[in-house]
Design a protein around this motif. Structure first.
Motif, PDB file in Angstrom:
ATOM      1  N   HIS A   1       0.863  -1.191   0.000  1.00 53.21           N
ATOM      2  CA  HIS A   1       0.000   0.000   0.000  1.00 53.21           C
ATOM      3  C   HIS A   1       0.895   1.234   0.000  1.00 53.21           C
ATOM      4  CE1 HIS A   1      -2.832   3.053   1.370  1.00 53.21           C
ATOM      5  NE2 HIS A   1      -3.787   2.241   0.966  1.00 53.21           N
TER       6      HIS A   1
ATOM      7  N   GLY B   1      -7.268   9.713   0.502  1.00 53.23           N
ATOM      8  CA  GLY B   1      -7.701  10.517   1.645  1.00 53.23           C
ATOM      9  C   GLY B   1      -8.495  11.745   1.244  1.00 53.23           C
TER      10      GLY B   1
ATOM     11  N   GLY C   1     -11.082   3.837   1.779  1.00 53.99           N
ATOM     12  CA  GLY C   1     -10.458   4.142   3.065  1.00 53.99           C
ATOM     13  C   GLY C   1     -11.365   4.959   3.963  1.00 53.99           C
ATOM     14  N   HIS C   2     -11.203   6.286   3.940  1.00 54.54           N
ATOM     15  CA  HIS C   2     -11.829   7.127   4.960  1.00 54.54           C
ATOM     16  C   HIS C   2     -13.347   7.227   4.886  1.00 54.54           C
ATOM     17  CE1 HIS C   2     -11.595   9.944   1.574  1.00 54.54           C
ATOM     18  NE2 HIS C   2     -12.484  10.709   2.206  1.00 54.54           N
TER      19      HIS C   2
HETATM   20  O1  G3P Z   1      -6.562   1.493   0.631  1.00 58.48           O
HETATM   21  C1  G3P Z   1      -7.544   2.396   0.305  1.00 58.48           C
HETATM   22  C2  G3P Z   1      -7.106   3.768   0.429  1.00 58.48           C
HETATM   23  O2  G3P Z   1      -5.775   4.034   0.317  1.00 58.48           O
HETATM   24  C3  G3P Z   1      -7.968   4.780  -0.214  1.00 58.48           C
HETATM   25  O3  G3P Z   1      -8.156   5.701   0.786  1.00 58.48           O
HETATM   26  O4  G3P Z   1      -9.366   7.352   2.043  1.00 58.48           O
HETATM   27  O5  G3P Z   1      -8.871   7.741  -0.357  1.00 58.48           O
HETATM   28  O6  G3P Z   1     -10.571   6.047   0.269  1.00 58.48           O
HETATM   29  P1  G3P Z   1      -9.307   6.767   0.667  1.00 58.48           P
END
Ligand code: G3P
Length: 224
Positions: free
Chosen positions: A97, A151, A206-207
């Protein structure tokens, strides 16, 4: 979720180490999310490493690790091994990651060890260049995630649709059995559907889920 048998698109929720997912909150969130039923998708969660065993034992959801080290059962202080993950009921792992990069020579060995231990392997790539490199390892899934969008609230499907299509094409040629995922800023049903239209077999999120006011309701909408 059987190894290599999964056909439905994958929705992989990366819990990272948010305040909303850390410690005891991991299992509480997993229990809320497991109530969200979906026939369309395969739902998988990747809780933080210290919460993995508790969550794997306490939820019916499939659990993946956010990372695995090159280690076995033995004198490996501070490491997380594929063998131990397997023992505690974890079914797969994210590797490389962008928040947990692994040098390629080591990644190669970890991916092989995970396969040997029958963990489903999802390798992340931050660019097409990197996708080309990691496709050589023939993982079960290759996840394209541009770090600058992680993010944020602009979905990779809106910002870089052409790169996703290129990644799908590239991986199809190099490793036809590998399924492509994409992630970064994915936060709506439209984003998921767009990712599938671009040829992926799912998304990493993610978030958006942990930060939602009503996490289960948010996920339910997303999976409709
Ligand atoms: O592994 C998933 C992640 O890196 C994506 O994060 O918060 O942009 O959905 P986000």
């Amino acid at each position: 979720m059987g190894h290599r048998k999964q056909m439905k698109p994958l929705i992989l929720l990366n819990f990272k180490t948010y305040p909303e997912t850390a410690g005891k909150k991991a299992l509480l969130l997993a229990k809320k999310l497991e109530k969200v039923k979906t026939k369309k998708y395969e739902l998988v969660i990747a809780p933080s490493l210290p919460t993995l065993e508790e969550v794997a034992a306490g939820t019916s959801l499939t659990v993946f690790s956010q990372h695995t080290d090159l280690a076995g059962l033995g004198a490996f202080t501070g490491k997380i091994s594929a063998q131990e993950l397997k023992k505690i009921g974890v079914k797969g792992t994210l590797l490389n990651h962008s928040e947990r990069k692994i040098p390629f020579s080591i990644l190669k060995r970890i991916a092989a060890d995970c396969k040997k231990n029958r963990l489903i392997v999802v390798i992340c790539a931050s660019s097409l260049e990197e996708a080309k490199q990691v496709a050589r390892l023939k993982p079960d899934y290759l996840a394209y995630e541009p770090p600058e969008l992680i993010g944020g609230n602009i979905s990779v499907t809106k910002a870089k649709p052409e790169v996703i299509s290129k990644a799908v094409e590239l991986v199809r040629k190099m490793s036809p059995k590998t399924k492509v995922l994409c992630g970064a800023g994915v936060q709506s049903r439209e984003d998921v559907l767009k990712a599938l239209r671009l040829g992926t077999k799912g998304v990493l999120i993610g978030h958006a889920v942990p930060k939602a006011r009503n996490q289960a309701k948010f996920l339910k909408e997303l999976l409709k």
